[in-house]
Write a protein that holds these residues in place. Structure first.
Motif, PDB file in Angstrom:
ATOM      1  N   ILE A 208      12.240  19.590  14.727  1.00 10.46           N
ATOM      2  CA  ILE A 208      12.136  18.634  13.616  1.00 10.46           C
ATOM      3  C   ILE A 208      10.989  17.666  13.861  1.00 10.46           C
ATOM      4  CG2 ILE A 208      13.326  16.756  12.405  1.00 10.46           C
ATOM      5  CD1 ILE A 208      15.978  18.265  13.032  1.00 10.46           C
ATOM      6  N   VAL A 209      10.860  17.202  15.102  1.00 11.75           N
ATOM      7  CA  VAL A 209       9.758  16.292  15.441  1.00 11.75           C
ATOM      8  C   VAL A 209       8.414  16.990  15.259  1.00 11.75           C
ATOM      9  CG1 VAL A 209       8.668  14.951  17.286  1.00 11.75           C
ATOM     10  CG2 VAL A 209      11.159  14.901  17.006  1.00 11.75           C
ATOM     11  N   ALA A 210       8.325  18.240  15.719  1.00  9.64           N
ATOM     12  CA  ALA A 210       7.074  18.985  15.566  1.00  9.64           C
ATOM     13  C   ALA A 210       6.706  19.145  14.095  1.00  9.64           C
ATOM     14  CB  ALA A 210       7.204  20.354  16.232  1.00  9.64           C
ATOM     15  N   LYS A 211       7.705  19.368  13.263  1.00 10.99           N
ATOM     16  CA  LYS A 211       7.467  19.518  11.825  1.00 10.99           C
ATOM     17  C   LYS A 211       7.043  18.197  11.188  1.00 10.99           C
ATOM     18  CE  LYS A 211       9.631  21.590   7.727  1.00 10.99           C
ATOM     19  NZ  LYS A 211      10.874  22.218   7.184  1.00 10.99           N
ATOM     20  N   ALA A 212       7.425  17.088  11.808  1.00  4.96           N
ATOM     21  CA  ALA A 212       7.082  15.766  11.273  1.00  4.96           C
ATOM     22  C   ALA A 212       5.655  15.349  11.601  1.00  4.96           C
ATOM     23  CB  ALA A 212       8.046  14.717  11.824  1.00  4.96           C
ATOM     24  N   GLU A 213       5.057  15.954  12.610  1.00  2.17           N
ATOM     25  CA  GLU A 213       3.740  15.503  13.067  1.00  2.17           C
ATOM     26  C   GLU A 213       2.671  15.497  11.962  1.00  2.17           C
ATOM     27  OE1 GLU A 213       3.312  13.989  15.725  1.00  2.17           O
ATOM     28  OE2 GLU A 213       4.821  14.654  17.142  1.00  2.17           O
ATOM     29  N   PRO A 214       2.576  16.534  11.108  1.00  7.82           N
ATOM     30  CA  PRO A 214       1.579  16.474  10.028  1.00  7.82           C
ATOM     31  C   PRO A 214       1.795  15.300   9.073  1.00  7.82           C
ATOM     32  CG  PRO A 214       2.325  18.729  10.345  1.00  7.82           C
ATOM     33  CD  PRO A 214       3.236  17.860  11.155  1.00  7.82           C
ATOM     34  N   SER A 215       3.052  14.934   8.811  1.00 10.18           N
ATOM     35  CA  SER A 215       3.330  13.794   7.948  1.00 10.18           C
ATOM     36  C   SER A 215       2.861  12.494   8.595  1.00 10.18           C
ATOM     37  CB  SER A 215       4.832  13.710   7.639  1.00 10.18           C
ATOM     38  OG  SER A 215       5.261  14.839   6.906  1.00 10.18           O
ATOM     39  N   ILE A 216       3.054  12.398   9.898  1.00 17.86           N
ATOM     40  CA  ILE A 216       2.574  11.220  10.630  1.00 17.86           C
ATOM     41  C   ILE A 216       1.051  11.164  10.567  1.00 17.86           C
ATOM     42  CG2 ILE A 216       2.520  10.034  12.849  1.00 17.86           C
ATOM     43  CD1 ILE A 216       5.177  11.488  13.528  1.00 17.86           C
ATOM     44  N   ASP A 217       0.417  12.313  10.761  1.00 15.67           N
ATOM     45  CA  ASP A 217      -1.055  12.371  10.715  1.00 15.67           C
ATOM     46  C   ASP A 217      -1.590  11.973   9.346  1.00 15.67           C
ATOM     47  OD1 ASP A 217      -1.280  13.168  13.372  1.00 15.67           O
ATOM     48  OD2 ASP A 217      -1.256  15.302  12.887  1.00 15.67           O
ATOM     49  N   ARG A 218      -0.901  12.392   8.277  1.00 14.70           N
ATOM     50  CA  ARG A 218      -1.346  12.023   6.924  1.00 14.70           C
ATOM     51  C   ARG A 218      -1.216  10.516   6.698  1.00 14.70           C
ATOM     52  NH1 ARG A 218       1.005  17.088   5.623  1.00 14.70           N
ATOM     53  NH2 ARG A 218       3.043  16.124   5.204  1.00 14.70           N
ATOM     54  N   ALA A 219      -0.143   9.944   7.224  1.00 10.24           N
ATOM     55  CA  ALA A 219       0.025   8.499   7.099  1.00 10.24           C
ATOM     56  C   ALA A 219      -1.085   7.765   7.846  1.00 10.24           C
ATOM     57  CB  ALA A 219       1.395   8.086   7.645  1.00 10.24           C
TER      58      ALA A 219
ATOM     59  N   MET B 172       0.814  -1.213   0.000  1.00  8.87           N
ATOM     60  CA  MET B 172       0.000   0.000   0.000  1.00  8.87           C
ATOM     61  C   MET B 172       0.849   1.266   0.000  1.00  8.87           C
ATOM     62  SD  MET B 172      -3.028  -1.224  -0.168  1.00  8.87           S
ATOM     63  CE  MET B 172      -4.217   0.025   0.376  1.00  8.87           C
ATOM     64  N   GLY B 173       2.128   1.111  -0.323  1.00 10.62           N
ATOM     65  CA  GLY B 173       2.980   2.278  -0.484  1.00 10.62           C
ATOM     66  C   GLY B 173       3.909   2.517   0.689  1.00 10.62           C
ATOM     67  N   THR B 174       4.735   3.552   0.519  1.00 11.07           N
ATOM     68  CA  THR B 174       5.752   3.900   1.499  1.00 11.07           C
ATOM     69  C   THR B 174       5.636   5.380   1.830  1.00 11.07           C
ATOM     70  OG1 THR B 174       7.265   2.198   0.645  1.00 11.07           O
ATOM     71  CG2 THR B 174       8.232   3.980   1.958  1.00 11.07           C
ATOM     72  N   ALA B 175       5.616   5.688   3.115  1.00  9.00           N
ATOM     73  CA  ALA B 175       5.563   7.081   3.564  1.00  9.00           C
ATOM     74  C   ALA B 175       6.906   7.473   4.159  1.00  9.00           C
ATOM     75  CB  ALA B 175       4.457   7.264   4.601  1.00  9.00           C
ATOM     76  N   GLN B 176       7.356   8.667   3.854  1.00  5.72           N
ATOM     77  CA  GLN B 176       8.610   9.210   4.380  1.00  5.72           C
ATOM     78  C   GLN B 176       8.309  10.168   5.525  1.00  5.72           C
ATOM     79  OE1 GLN B 176      11.843  10.811   1.727  1.00  5.72           O
ATOM     80  NE2 GLN B 176      11.270  12.776   2.643  1.00  5.72           N
ATOM     81  N   ILE B 177       8.967   9.946   6.669  1.00 10.30           N
ATOM     82  CA  ILE B 177       8.818  10.825   7.829  1.00 10.30           C
ATOM     83  C   ILE B 177      10.201  11.337   8.214  1.00 10.30           C
ATOM     84  CG2 ILE B 177       7.930  11.096  10.169  1.00 10.30           C
ATOM     85  CD1 ILE B 177       5.762  10.174   8.255  1.00 10.30           C
ATOM     86  N   VAL B 178      10.466  12.619   7.999  1.00  8.94           N
ATOM     87  CA  VAL B 178      11.772  13.189   8.336  1.00  8.94           C
ATOM     88  C   VAL B 178      11.824  13.469   9.834  1.00  8.94           C
ATOM     89  CG1 VAL B 178      13.375  15.091   7.957  1.00  8.94           C
ATOM     90  CG2 VAL B 178      12.046  14.189   6.034  1.00  8.94           C
TER      91      VAL B 178
END
Length: 249
Positions: A132-143, A106-112
């Motif tokens: 950096i962690v705070a900036k990553a939170e939206p990417s985690i939420d999208r995943a 189902m794909g691969t998500a990148q989380i910096v």
């Protein structure tokens, strides 16, 4: 079910975030790999694999464990990969792995996340790491949202550079760089054994109360980054540089 492998805590944090949101069970692959446990895992249809990025792919130790282990009931697999900057064309190799196991990818998500690979790069100071962690939170939420709706992840970048790094560079990197030879320990060592305990490869042992390294290293950086007295160095690269593990934030 969520299967995760984590060197210094980034992937563990992301896996826990996903597990809390989905109500799924967590399985720590560090423990399974350390115990050479490749027994069948009852996963259910939905599987999320969370790992760091090693040489622009998932870690070889995780790939090898997955190839040897039956994920009973698994139908759809999402890969979530943490990294310091990029994952290259890792998605292609994740699809190949799924094809070999006859599971739908189902794909691969990148989380910096904050850099931890202090064998080659500098880890950020704590304040910068928190940003950096705070900036990553939206990417985690999208995943999380994609998995909740049973949707594939959006395709990741796939240019010539990405294909080169995940392709020919990956085996070269492992052959010439992924070694434990440069690890040393100073007289500051207190013999606590955290390095040996945390090594997923059983590559660290205590001799006369101090660690010695074998030849089976995966460069997870757990031994050096979790040392409570910073007694471990990786050649000259780590001297004077901050250590990083997520729990310290």
């Amino acid at each position: 079910m969520i299967l995760y492998f984590s060197g210094t805590g980034n992937s563990k944090y992301v896996a826990k975030r996903i597990a809390d949101a989905l109500g799924d069970a967590l399985v720590n692959l560090n423990d399974r790999i350390k115990a050479s446990d490749t027994s069948l895992v009852e996963t259910g249809e939905r599987v999320i694999i969370v790992t760091p990025t090693y040489a622009w792919r998932i870690p070889r130790v995780v790939r090898d464990w997955l190839l040897k282990t039956e994920l009973h009931g698994a139908k759809n697999v999402w890969f979530v990969m943490t990294c310091g900057s990029e994952i290259g064309n890792a998605g292609k190799y994740n699809r190949d792995l799924c094809a070999e196991k006859a599971i739908s990818c189902m794909g691969t998500a990148q989380i910096v996340m904050p850099e931890n690979y202090i064998a080659m790069f500098s880890a950020p100071q704590a304040d910068e790491a928190r940003k950096i962690v705070a900036k990553a939170e939206p990417s985690i939420d999208r995943a999380i949202a994609a998995i909740q709706s049973n949707q594939p992840f959006a395709p990741t970048r796939n240019n010539l550079y990405d294909r080169f790094m995940s392709g020919p560079v990956n085996p070269i990197f492992y052959k010439f760089f992924v070694k434990a030879d440069a690890f040393t320990v100073s007289d500051a060592c207190i013999g606590c054994g955290q390095c040996a305990k945390r090594c997923p490869m059983n590559n660290v042992a205590l001799k006369d109360g101090k660690p010695i390294w074998g030849k089976n290293c995966t460069h997870c950086m757990a031994c050096i980054c979790y040392c409570p007295v910073s007694a471990i160095e990786y050649g000259k690269k780590s001297v004077g540089q901050p250590r990083y593990h997520f729990e310290a934030l």
